[in-house]
Structure formats: structure tokens, C-alpha cells
Design an enzyme around this catalytic site. Structure first.
Site, PDB file in Angstrom:
ATOM      1  N   THR A 120      -8.490  10.279 -18.129  1.00 42.06           N
ATOM      2  CA  THR A 120      -7.032  10.522 -17.897  1.00 42.06           C
ATOM      3  C   THR A 120      -6.617  11.947 -17.632  1.00 42.06           C
ATOM      4  OG1 THR A 120      -5.083  10.476 -18.936  1.00 42.06           O
ATOM      5  CG2 THR A 120      -7.055  10.620 -20.481  1.00 42.06           C
ATOM      6  N   ASP A 121      -5.485  12.251 -16.923  1.00 42.48           N
ATOM      7  CA  ASP A 121      -5.120  13.553 -17.045  1.00 42.48           C
ATOM      8  C   ASP A 121      -4.667  14.142 -18.396  1.00 42.48           C
ATOM      9  OD1 ASP A 121      -2.500  12.172 -17.412  1.00 42.48           O
ATOM     10  OD2 ASP A 121      -1.286  13.020 -15.544  1.00 42.48           O
ATOM     11  N   GLU A 122      -4.326  13.215 -19.152  1.00 41.36           N
ATOM     12  CA  GLU A 122      -3.877  13.826 -20.665  1.00 41.36           C
ATOM     13  C   GLU A 122      -4.957  14.802 -21.247  1.00 41.36           C
ATOM     14  OE1 GLU A 122      -1.828  11.505 -23.207  1.00 41.36           O
ATOM     15  OE2 GLU A 122      -0.866  10.207 -21.761  1.00 41.36           O
ATOM     16  N   TYR A 144      -5.395  10.494 -28.912  1.00 39.10           N
ATOM     17  CA  TYR A 144      -5.934   9.874 -27.828  1.00 39.10           C
ATOM     18  C   TYR A 144      -6.530  10.556 -26.844  1.00 39.10           C
ATOM     19  CZ  TYR A 144      -5.557   7.757 -23.126  1.00 39.10           C
ATOM     20  OH  TYR A 144      -5.822   7.376 -21.790  1.00 39.10           O
ATOM     21  N   ALA A 146      -7.741  13.753 -27.160  1.00 38.66           N
ATOM     22  CA  ALA A 146      -8.888  14.134 -27.612  1.00 38.66           C
ATOM     23  C   ALA A 146     -10.290  13.236 -27.616  1.00 38.66           C
ATOM     24  CB  ALA A 146      -8.656  14.830 -29.099  1.00 38.66           C
ATOM     25  N   LYS A 148     -10.543  11.061 -25.481  1.00 37.41           N
ATOM     26  CA  LYS A 148     -10.731  10.574 -23.929  1.00 37.41           C
ATOM     27  C   LYS A 148     -11.707  12.105 -23.491  1.00 37.41           C
ATOM     28  CE  LYS A 148      -9.977   7.641 -21.881  1.00 37.41           C
ATOM     29  NZ  LYS A 148     -10.636   6.444 -21.154  1.00 37.41           N
ATOM     30  N   LEU A 184       6.171   2.924 -21.359  1.00 38.85           N
ATOM     31  CA  LEU A 184       7.406   3.042 -21.156  1.00 38.85           C
ATOM     32  C   LEU A 184       8.098   2.128 -19.860  1.00 38.85           C
ATOM     33  CD1 LEU A 184      10.141   4.844 -21.182  1.00 38.85           C
ATOM     34  CD2 LEU A 184       9.161   6.094 -19.617  1.00 38.85           C
TER      35      LEU A 184
HETATM   36  P1  NAD Z   1      -5.212  -1.311 -21.816  1.00 39.80           P
HETATM   37  O1  NAD Z   1      -4.751  -0.625 -23.360  1.00 39.80           O
HETATM   38  O2  NAD Z   1      -4.104  -2.004 -21.129  1.00 39.80           O
HETATM   39  O3  NAD Z   1      -6.622  -2.043 -22.008  1.00 39.80           O
HETATM   40  C1  NAD Z   1      -7.666  -1.718 -22.499  1.00 39.80           C
HETATM   41  C2  NAD Z   1      -8.694  -2.891 -22.563  1.00 39.80           C
HETATM   42  O4  NAD Z   1      -9.783  -2.495 -23.194  1.00 39.80           O
HETATM   43  C3  NAD Z   1      -8.179  -4.108 -23.191  1.00 39.80           C
HETATM   44  O5  NAD Z   1      -8.434  -5.281 -22.649  1.00 39.80           O
HETATM   45  C4  NAD Z   1      -9.028  -4.052 -24.566  1.00 39.80           C
HETATM   46  O6  NAD Z   1      -9.035  -5.362 -25.098  1.00 39.80           O
HETATM   47  C5  NAD Z   1     -10.064  -3.493 -24.134  1.00 39.80           C
HETATM   48  N1  NAD Z   1     -10.881  -2.909 -25.110  1.00 39.80           N
HETATM   49  C6  NAD Z   1     -10.457  -2.007 -26.238  1.00 39.80           C
HETATM   50  N2  NAD Z   1     -11.353  -1.640 -26.981  1.00 39.80           N
HETATM   51  C7  NAD Z   1     -12.609  -2.330 -26.775  1.00 39.80           C
HETATM   52  C8  NAD Z   1     -13.801  -2.445 -27.053  1.00 39.80           C
HETATM   53  N3  NAD Z   1     -14.450  -1.639 -28.323  1.00 39.80           N
HETATM   54  N4  NAD Z   1     -14.872  -3.313 -26.281  1.00 39.80           N
HETATM   55  C9  NAD Z   1     -14.421  -3.877 -25.167  1.00 39.80           C
HETATM   56  N5  NAD Z   1     -13.116  -3.712 -24.878  1.00 39.80           N
HETATM   57  C10 NAD Z   1     -12.446  -3.142 -25.536  1.00 39.80           C
HETATM   58  O7  NAD Z   1      -5.482   0.240 -21.028  1.00 39.80           O
HETATM   59  P2  NAD Z   1      -5.090   0.547 -19.733  1.00 39.80           P
HETATM   60  O8  NAD Z   1      -3.569   1.118 -19.518  1.00 39.80           O
HETATM   61  O9  NAD Z   1      -5.559  -0.473 -18.676  1.00 39.80           O
HETATM   62  O10 NAD Z   1      -6.042   1.784 -19.449  1.00 39.80           O
HETATM   63  C11 NAD Z   1      -7.616   1.522 -18.969  1.00 39.80           C
HETATM   64  C12 NAD Z   1      -8.303   2.762 -19.046  1.00 39.80           C
HETATM   65  O11 NAD Z   1      -7.577   3.718 -18.271  1.00 39.80           O
HETATM   66  C13 NAD Z   1      -8.305   3.657 -20.277  1.00 39.80           C
HETATM   67  O12 NAD Z   1      -9.679   3.947 -20.183  1.00 39.80           O
HETATM   68  C14 NAD Z   1      -7.297   4.476 -20.292  1.00 39.80           C
HETATM   69  O13 NAD Z   1      -7.616   5.617 -20.817  1.00 39.80           O
HETATM   70  C15 NAD Z   1      -7.456   4.973 -18.706  1.00 39.80           C
HETATM   71  N6  NAD Z   1      -6.447   5.563 -18.184  1.00 39.80           N
HETATM   72  C16 NAD Z   1      -4.930   4.848 -18.332  1.00 39.80           C
HETATM   73  C17 NAD Z   1      -4.109   5.282 -17.709  1.00 39.80           C
HETATM   74  C18 NAD Z   1      -2.457   4.656 -17.957  1.00 39.80           C
HETATM   75  O14 NAD Z   1      -1.677   4.932 -17.221  1.00 39.80           O
HETATM   76  N7  NAD Z   1      -2.415   3.363 -18.366  1.00 39.80           N
HETATM   77  C19 NAD Z   1      -3.872   6.455 -16.874  1.00 39.80           C
HETATM   78  C20 NAD Z   1      -5.133   7.193 -16.726  1.00 39.80           C
HETATM   79  C21 NAD Z   1      -6.355   6.580 -17.205  1.00 39.80           C
HETATM   80  O1  DAU Z   2      -1.086  10.230 -18.132  1.00 34.80           O
HETATM   81  C1  DAU Z   2      -2.093   9.225 -18.371  1.00 34.80           C
HETATM   82  C2  DAU Z   2      -1.700   8.378 -19.496  1.00 34.80           C
HETATM   83  O2  DAU Z   2      -0.466   7.589 -19.532  1.00 34.80           O
HETATM   84  C3  DAU Z   2      -2.918   7.452 -20.063  1.00 34.80           C
HETATM   85  O3  DAU Z   2      -4.087   7.963 -20.267  1.00 34.80           O
HETATM   86  C4  DAU Z   2      -2.448   6.739 -21.217  1.00 34.80           C
HETATM   87  O4  DAU Z   2      -3.341   5.361 -21.396  1.00 34.80           O
HETATM   88  C5  DAU Z   2      -0.996   5.917 -20.750  1.00 34.80           C
HETATM   89  O5  DAU Z   2      -0.623   5.227 -21.836  1.00 34.80           O
HETATM   90  C6  DAU Z   2      -0.170   7.169 -20.340  1.00 34.80           C
HETATM   91  O6  DAU Z   2       0.370   7.819 -21.421  1.00 34.80           O
HETATM   92  P1  DAU Z   2       1.786   8.318 -21.756  1.00 34.80           P
HETATM   93  O7  DAU Z   2       1.918   8.650 -23.184  1.00 34.80           O
HETATM   94  O8  DAU Z   2       2.376   9.145 -20.694  1.00 34.80           O
HETATM   95  O9  DAU Z   2       2.678   6.754 -21.696  1.00 34.80           O
HETATM   96  P2  DAU Z   2       3.889   6.087 -22.078  1.00 34.80           P
HETATM   97  O10 DAU Z   2       4.189   4.862 -21.294  1.00 34.80           O
HETATM   98  O11 DAU Z   2       3.575   5.556 -23.797  1.00 34.80           O
HETATM   99  O12 DAU Z   2       4.907   7.170 -22.295  1.00 34.80           O
HETATM  100  C7  DAU Z   2       5.332   7.958 -21.047  1.00 34.80           C
HETATM  101  C8  DAU Z   2       6.418   8.783 -21.306  1.00 34.80           C
HETATM  102  O13 DAU Z   2       7.550   8.214 -21.731  1.00 34.80           O
HETATM  103  C9  DAU Z   2       6.046   9.660 -22.483  1.00 34.80           C
HETATM  104  O14 DAU Z   2       6.749  11.050 -22.034  1.00 34.80           O
HETATM  105  C10 DAU Z   2       6.756   9.279 -23.731  1.00 34.80           C
HETATM  106  C11 DAU Z   2       8.196   8.604 -23.260  1.00 34.80           C
HETATM  107  N1  DAU Z   2       8.455   7.393 -23.570  1.00 34.80           N
HETATM  108  C12 DAU Z   2       7.457   6.396 -24.116  1.00 34.80           C
HETATM  109  C13 DAU Z   2       7.865   5.175 -24.798  1.00 34.80           C
HETATM  110  C14 DAU Z   2       6.721   3.887 -25.122  1.00 34.80           C
HETATM  111  C15 DAU Z   2       9.831   7.199 -24.285  1.00 34.80           C
HETATM  112  O15 DAU Z   2      10.435   8.053 -23.975  1.00 34.80           O
HETATM  113  N2  DAU Z   2      10.069   5.921 -24.879  1.00 34.80           N
HETATM  114  C16 DAU Z   2       9.205   5.002 -25.093  1.00 34.80           C
HETATM  115  O16 DAU Z   2       9.633   3.982 -25.614  1.00 34.80           O
END
Ligand code: NAD
Ligand code: DAU
Length: 341
Positions: A120-122, A144, A146, A148, A184
Site C-alpha cells: 500500500t502507499d500508506e 496497519y 507499520a 504492511k 469511506l
Molecule cells: P479486505 O479487508 O477487503 O480483504 C482481506 C481478505 O483477506 C478477506 O477476504 C479476509 O478474509 C482475508 N484474510 C484476512 N486474514 C487472513 C488470513 N490470516 N488468512 C487468509 N485470509 C485472510 O482487503 P482489501 O481492501 O481487499 O485489501 C487487499 C490487499 O490490498 C491488502 O493486502 C491491502 O493491504 C492491500 N491494499 C488495499 C487498498 C485498498 O484501498 N483497499 C489499497 C492498497 C493496498
Molecule cells: O491508501 C491505501 C489504503 O487505503 C489501503 O492500504 C487500506 O487498506 C484502505 O483501507 C485505505 O485506507 P484509508 O484509511 O485511506 O481508507 P478509509 O476508507 O478508511 O478512509 C479514507 C479517508 O476517509 C481517510 O482519510 C479517513 C476518512 N474517513 C474514513 C471513514 C471510514 C472518514 O472521513 N469517515 C469515515 O467514516
């Protein structure tokens, strides 16, 4: 090719499996997922019964499950993914994101198989100006992030030490179909459809850089096939937006759908206490993957958001089962409450 996809029942993993099986119909995909609160087999109901797809319920932390599987490459999505949850309790993040990744790396090392680590970019922390490049320092700010960053370092070490063909992808914020409604964009759409307050953290001016999930999936697949061992690829689509702007745009689209006055829905915006350690701005420079591997994002933010709002409107059953608690197994009271309010 036989692909082991971890976390394939989650948001991005399920979209990736659907993408892979349409782009490479001759591949076989093994989906290894523990089915935590975020894993949902309904995300892949259209894959059931396909001979190219096998689901295995299992934990990436359990080496015995991995030992019994046959595959040529691992695409690793499984993770605890929600920042707010990591602030409440970091333990599952250390377990799955660090120890689980280590387990997979050991498996890949023994089998000499390719490993794509979806990060992730985080991990770069927050930037006031400029863009994250692959050379930016890692400065994770949430538990989270940290976890990653730590797993990224293990991947690097396995490339350097054992010569593993592993690549790391660092993507910005994804949105699209099947995203769990703690994040969000789905949270705002669902709350607006239910005429409930939409929580905006702090002043709403934190900036996220949004990418449509299918563009991310195509990028991961490009890295799997063309990536250079040990390389890091930033993935993004140059779509920075302050959160409040994203929320307003979603509310406008929901208002249009409901045939309601936009201003009525704007009243749902509810400024709430800020997230602890809330990163101010993420901004990805994706020119590395564009120039080195020829990938480019295809979806504009306006079109992607419209498709996403339409999807949540057309798939009420999917999210109603989640927020009604029928489906939630580990969803804690605090989060359940927030979704329902
Ligand atoms: P998500 O939370 O929707 O899905 C995570 C999946 O992993 C779920 O199906 C869960 O059951 C499974 N899982 C969790 N723990 C497990 C374990 N111990 N063994 C096997 N399976 C397990 O997550 P997402 O948003 O789809 O993110 C997927 C990946 O992409 C993550 O690694 C996340 O860090 C990365 N990522 C997410 C975003 C984003 O915006 N959502 C952006 C950049 C990177
Ligand atoms: O940047 C990539 C990351 O994006 C991934 O690595 C993470 O897995 C993914 O969850 C996401 O993280 P964020 O924390 O950026 O996503 P989230 O949707 O939780 O929040 C997006 C932004 O909106 C953030 O600045 C927090 C804010 N927010 C979030 C929620 C849930 C709100 O203002 N209100 C809310 O209720």
C-alpha cells in the site's frame, strides 16, 4: 499457470480473481482465504462451479495448509486492511500481515515460485506536497501501515538473501464493487441511501488518491507477468481528492438516484472526531509502472464513482446482509453501531 491467490474473498482479491479468469481463461486459481469479517464468498458467487477456480478456507499463518497446495505463483492480498481497526487493536495486523506474509515467503522460497506482494502507499506515510515515488522513505504512521511496511521489508530480504522472484506493489486507495462498508466510499453511499449521517473525520480536508479497483487488478497482473525481481511498483491513477469533495460527489449521485434535492442529502454530512494519527495526504507517482511495464489506468474518477454508486444501488441485498449482522461473524459492537447509525 496455477495461481495461489490469498485473501481472494475480500474486496480487491475477489475483483482480481474475476479479472484473471477472464484475462487468462486457461489459468487455475486457488483462492486461500480465512473468511474473517471482511471475507465473503458472495463476492465470488459467479465463480462457483467453474473448473478453473477452487476455494480453500484456511489461514495464511498455518503452514500445514500451504504445504498441501500445488501452485506456480502466489499473489498475496490477504491482510487485515482497515486503519481504524488497527488503532483499536493491532494484534491481528501483526499476526496476519507480518507473520502470515513470512509464512508465504517461506513457502515461495522452498518452491522457488514467483511472489507478488500487494502492499500500500500508506507505508510512505503522509506528504504535504509532491508525490510518493518508489524511492520515497518508508514512514508508516498507523499500526496497519507499520505492519504492511514490515512485511515489505521481509519481501525485500527474501529477494536479497534467497534470490526469490518477488515484486512489491504499492497502490493508492481503491474503490469499486464489493468493498466492505467500513471504508469511506461504500459507507457514505450506504448511509446516504438509508438517510443516515455520513461521518467525515476532522475537517474533511485529508486527501486520498483514488483508483478504480479493476485498474489496480490489471496492474497487479501486469507485475506478475512482467515485473522484475525485487522491484517495487507504485500504482495510482492521479486522482487526488479531499475527503469532503468525495463525499459531496457521492451524495449528489445518490440524490439524483433517489430523486431528492441535493441539499437535503448534504445535511447528512456529519463532522466527527478525527482518526488518531490521521495521515493528511497521499499522492502516488505511477510513472515507474507506466514506463517500465506499459500499464496505464483506464477509468476516470467520475465514471468509476458513477459505476460504483450504481453497483451499490443495484446490489442492496449484498450490503444489507452485511450491515444487518446476518453475515458479520467478528464484527464488533463499535463498528456495527457505526454502520447502523
Ligand atoms: P479486505 O479487508 O477487503 O480483504 C482481506 C481478505 O483477506 C478477506 O477476504 C479476509 O478474509 C482475508 N484474510 C484476512 N486474514 C487472513 C488470513 N490470516 N488468512 C487468509 N485470509 C485472510 O482487503 P482489501 O481492501 O481487499 O485489501 C487487499 C490487499 O490490498 C491488502 O493486502 C491491502 O493491504 C492491500 N491494499 C488495499 C487498498 C485498498 O484501498 N483497499 C489499497 C492498497 C493496498
Ligand atoms: O491508501 C491505501 C489504503 O487505503 C489501503 O492500504 C487500506 O487498506 C484502505 O483501507 C485505505 O485506507 P484509508 O484509511 O485511506 O481508507 P478509509 O476508507 O478508511 O478512509 C479514507 C479517508 O476517509 C481517510 O482519510 C479517513 C476518512 N474517513 C474514513 C471513514 C471510514 C472518514 O472521513 N469517515 C469515515 O467514516
Amino acid at each position: 499457470m496455477k495461481l495461489l491467490v490469498t485473501g481472494g474473498a475480500g474486496f480487491i482479491g475477489s475483483n482480481y480473481i474475476r479479472y484473471v479468469l477472464s484475462a487468462h481463461p486457461d489459468y487455475h486459481v486457488l483462492n486461500l482465504d480465512k473468511l474473517t469479517y471482511a471475507g465473503n464468498l458472495e463476492n465470488l458467487s459467479d465463480m462457483e462451479g467453474r473448473s478453473q477456480y477452487t476455494f480453500i478456507k484456511g489461514d495464511i499463518c498455518d503452514r500445514t495448509v500451504l504445504d498441501g497446495l500445488d501452485f506456480d505463483a502466489i499473489v498475496h492480498f490477504a491482510a487485515e486492511s482497515h486503519v481504524d481497526r488497527s488503532i483499536l487493536d493491532a494484534a491481528p495486523f501483526l499476526e496476519t500481515n507480518i507473520a502470515g506474509t513470512y509464512n508465504l515467503l517461506e513457502t515461495a522460497r522452498k518452491r522457488k515460485c514467483t511472489f507478488v506482494h500487494v502492499s500500500t502507499d500508506e507505508v510512505y506515510g503522509s506528504t504535504e506536497d509532491g508525490f510518493f515515488t518508489e524511492q520515497s522513505p518508508l514512514q508508516p504512521n498507523s499500526p496497519y501501515a507499520a505492519s504492511k511496511a514490515s512485511s515489505d521489508m521481509f519481501v525485500r530480504a527474501y529477494v536479497e538473501t534467497y534470490g526469490l522472484r518477488a515484486m512489491i506493489t504499492r497502490c493508492s486507495n481503491n474503490y469499486g464493487q464489493y468493498q466492505f462498508p467500513e471504508k469511506l466510499i461504500p459507507l457514505a453511499i450506504i448511509n446516504a441511501l438509508n438517510n443516515r449521517p455520513v461521518p467525515v473525520y476532522g475537517d474533511g480536508m485529508n486527501v486520498r488518491d483514488w483508483i478504480y479497483v479493476e485498474d489496480h487488478c490489471r496492474a497487479v497482473d501486469t507485475v506478475l507477468h512482467k515485473g522484475e525481481a525485487g522491484a517495487v511498483y507504485n500504482i495510482g491513477s492521479r486522482n487526488e481528492r479531499p475527503n469532503i469533495e468525495v463525499v459531496r460527489s457521492l451524495l449528489r449521485k445518490v440524490a439524483l438516484h433517489l430523486g431528492r434535492n441535493e441539499n437535503d442529502l448534504m445535511h447528512l454530512i456529519s463532522y466527527v472526531r478525527d482518526r488518531a494519527g490521521h495521515d493528511r495526504r497521499y499522492a502516488i507517482d505511477p510513472s515507474g509502472i507506466e514506463q517500465r511495464l506499459g500499464w496505464k489506468p483506464q477509468m476516470s474518477f467520475e465514471e468509476g464513482i458513477l459505476k460504483t454508486v450504481d453497483w451499490y444501488i443495484s446490489n442492496k441485498q449484498w450490503w444489507q446482509r452485511i450491515i444487518s449482522g446476518e453475515y458479520i461473524k467478528y464484527y464488533d459492537a463499535q463498528y456495527g453501531e457505526r454502520l447502523r447509525k
